[in-house]
Design a protein around this motif. Structure first.
Motif, PDB file in Angstrom:
ATOM      1  N   CYS A 284       0.856  -1.185   0.000  1.00 28.62           N
ATOM      2  CA  CYS A 284       0.000   0.000   0.000  1.00 28.62           C
ATOM      3  C   CYS A 284       0.893   1.235   0.000  1.00 28.62           C
ATOM      4  O   CYS A 284       1.818   1.341   0.809  1.00 28.62           O
ATOM      5  CB  CYS A 284      -0.885  -0.003   1.237  1.00 28.62           C
TER       6      CYS A 284
ATOM      7  N   LYS B 268       0.288   4.124   1.012  1.00 25.28           N
ATOM      8  CA  LYS B 268       0.072   4.980   2.175  1.00 25.28           C
ATOM      9  C   LYS B 268       0.696   4.375   3.438  1.00 25.28           C
ATOM     10  O   LYS B 268       1.526   4.980   4.083  1.00 25.28           O
ATOM     11  CB  LYS B 268      -1.439   5.161   2.378  1.00 25.28           C
ATOM     12  N   CYS B 269       0.286   3.139   3.781  1.00 23.27           N
ATOM     13  CA  CYS B 269       0.746   2.554   5.042  1.00 23.27           C
ATOM     14  C   CYS B 269       1.903   1.574   4.831  1.00 23.27           C
ATOM     15  O   CYS B 269       2.439   1.041   5.799  1.00 23.27           O
ATOM     16  CB  CYS B 269      -0.407   1.843   5.759  1.00 23.27           C
TER      17      CYS B 269
ATOM     18  N   CYS C 137      -7.707   0.697   0.995  1.00 23.19           N
ATOM     19  CA  CYS C 137      -6.673  -0.241   1.421  1.00 23.19           C
ATOM     20  C   CYS C 137      -7.235  -1.079   2.563  1.00 23.19           C
ATOM     21  O   CYS C 137      -7.801  -0.536   3.516  1.00 23.19           O
ATOM     22  CB  CYS C 137      -5.437   0.535   1.884  1.00 23.19           C
TER      23      CYS C 137
ATOM     24  N   CYS D  37      -5.196   0.126   6.020  1.00 23.16           N
ATOM     25  CA  CYS D  37      -5.259   1.469   6.611  1.00 23.16           C
ATOM     26  C   CYS D  37      -6.449   2.269   6.086  1.00 23.16           C
ATOM     27  O   CYS D  37      -6.636   3.416   6.474  1.00 23.16           O
ATOM     28  CB  CYS D  37      -3.970   2.237   6.326  1.00 23.16           C
TER      29      CYS D  37
END
Ligand SMILES: [Zn+2]
Length: 280
Positions: free
Chosen positions: A44, A46-47, A69, A72
């Protein structure tokens, strides 16, 4: 072939197209961010949580996790499932149009390139050299391989997609003289002429308009010419300009865009490419 066998075959082709689409989605995400396209692991953005195989199923994972996701809950752009669905559907339609064989494979590669470049141009307003130059080389390789395998220079005859999808729907307009010149042609000579004419015409436009047309567009049309030859590259350019003008004027009339605002040309080239692949 029995209807059941044909149905199973088409389902397999659709699944293959969706898998190709998920590879394209990874390319669309990674290439403009300068990431390697060859790394196997996905995570992912983002996380940074690694994604399991079940998180990467084309379209299904997106719908199952409602576009977020699973770790997260960061929102995933609609561009990625759109890339997967377009690749899947186009692969199936091209298969129904051309049947298994060389023309099917060549048009699939060209349409995958068109999907990836349209998605990247929409999001980032750029057409990466890695893809456009690969496209120029790939078109040359595909046409040369075809020639070396004993294939003649074929203008693919207009028996039409509609005939395959809907028997009896095709009407011969009686203008095939012009069609012969402007239709896709496959041979190494047409590939080289396509690169020169496709790239040359847009290079001239870019030079005359002093920045109105980007270098990425020049290389993209050269790649299109490399696949389908000079006449078809010009057809694509005219069709893309027409679609672009209609969309631009509509957006201006609706007050969604100002006269000065630049509008990416790549997606219009891609629409025209898909059109010629289906009709060609
Ligand atoms: Zn996440």
């Amino acid at each position: 072939m029995t209807p059941l066998a044909a149905g199973i075959l088409r389902t397999l082709v659709l699944c293959g197209g969706l898998v190709a689409g998920s590879i394209l989605a990874a390319i669309v995400y990674r290439v403009p961010r300068g990431m390697s396209v060859l790394t196997r692991e996905a995570h992912c953005p983002k996380c940074l949580h690694p994604l399991a195989v079940t998180d990467l199923l084309p379209v299904v994972s997106f719908l199952f996790h409602r576009g977020r996701c699973p770790y997260c809950s960061a929102v995933v752009s609609w561009i990625y499932p759109a890339v997967e669905i377009s690749a899947g559907v186009l692969t199936l339609v091209l298969f129904m149009r051309y049947g298994p064989g060389w023309a099917f494979a060549a048009y699939c590669l060209l349409c995958y390139l068109a999907i990836a470049l349209a998605a990247i141009d929409l999001e980032h307003h750029l057409l990466p050299n890695l893809l456009t130059i690969s496209g120029i080389i790939l078109g040359l390789v595909v046409n040369t391989a075809w020639y070396l395998a004993g294939g003649a220079a074929i203008p693919v005859k207009p028996s039409s997609t509609w005939e395959a999808l809907w028997p009896g729907s095709f009407v011969d307009p009686g203008v095939w003289g012009a069609y012969e010149v402007l239709a896709p042609h496959f041979s190494p000579v047409h590939a080289v002429l396509g690169i020169i004419v496709g790239g040359g015409v847009l290079w001239l436009v870019a030079w005359l308009s002093r920045g109105g047309m980007g270098g990425g567009d020049v290389k993209y049309l050269a790649a299109i010419g490399s696949f389908i030859g000079p006449g078809a590259a010009l057809t694509v350019l005219v069709a893309a300009s027409f679609i672009g003008a209609v969309v631009g004027l509509t957006l201006m009339a609706a007050g969604r865009m100002s006269r000065r605002q630049p509008i990416p040309f790549g997606p219009f080239l891609s629409l025209a490419v898909v059109g010629i692949a289906l009709i060609g």
